[in-house]
Design a protein around this motif. Structure first.
Motif: not given
Length: 237
Positions: A184-197
């Protein structure tokens, strides 16, 4: 290299606060692409409190990077996606009154429903991603219903990251490894930021794409949109 898709919902929120067309959503989308965004994401909701369904139609013929439409697949949403035929549709199980997405699909419980939806979109050549929690069982369920990709719901990671980064990312690493194992291909999202990305992208294997809106647009108020997009891109190198 992980691709950055910019969610422009917050631009529509600002516009809608005063009516009219300022800021111009289409112009901002094109500017995001010009400044280095590798995709544009929109999330229309039934009450159209930010992205309007007409916005999606207006963007259809001008977005030249990857166009991703995400949302709860009610009848109106399905009709819109099949009319626009974006590069990717991301199925999100958010309730109509939800402030923002707050959980992934139970891909086991809703397997029959999801399979029918996925087949419908694939008939039109649209890549399908399912929004899921970092749970290996849900990843396995996603594979069974025939999706192309999953998008990991990363709010739990973002919440825990300041106190314990290793613990925060652990379940996401396992879910990503399971996705790779299953093809499976993998995406991600929600509350990712410069601090934690950066840490997330370094630790999670096979990450193809992140979709970021709220934090990126908020940062742009301080740093400027062009500079902010470049800052996020650098976190993904």
């Amino acid at each position: 290299m992980t691709r950055l898709s910019v969610n422009i919902n917050k631009i529509a929120t600002i516009r809608n606060a005063r009516g009219g067309n300022n800021p111009n959503l289409v112009k901002v989308a094109l500017d995001c692409e010009r400044f280095g965004a590798q995709g544009i994401t929109v999330h229309p909701r039934p009450d159209e409190r930010h992205i309007r369904y007409q916005d999606v139609l207006d963007l259809k013929d001008v977005v030249t990077t990857e166009f991703n439409i995400e949302g709860n697949p009610d009848e109106r949403f399905i009709d819109l996606v099949k009319r626009v035929k974006p590069d990717q549709v991301t199925l999100v199980p958010d309730a109509p009154d939800a402030i923002t997405s707050n959980a992934g699909w139970n891909t086991v419980r809703y397997a029959d429903h999801l399979k029918k939806l996925i087949d419908t979109f694939k008939e039109d050549g649209i890549r399908v991603s399912i929004f899921v929690d970092a749970d290996e069982r849900m990843v396995e369920g996603a594979k069974m219903v025939g999706t192309d990709r999953i998008e990991l719901y990363t709010e739990p990671y973002a919440t825990q990251y300041p106190d314990n980064p290793e613990q925060a990312v652990a379940l996401f690493v396992k879910a990503a490894q399971k996705a790779q194992e299953l093809g499976l291909g993998l995406n991600a999202g929600h509350d990712l930021s410069l601090e934690n990305l950066r840490y997330f992208a370094q630790e999670v294997p096979g990450l193809l794409e992140v979709s970021i809106g709220h934090a990126l647009i908020s940062d742009a108020l301080y740093f400027g949109l062009e500079n902010t997009i470049q800052m996020y891109r650098r976190e993904l190198v």
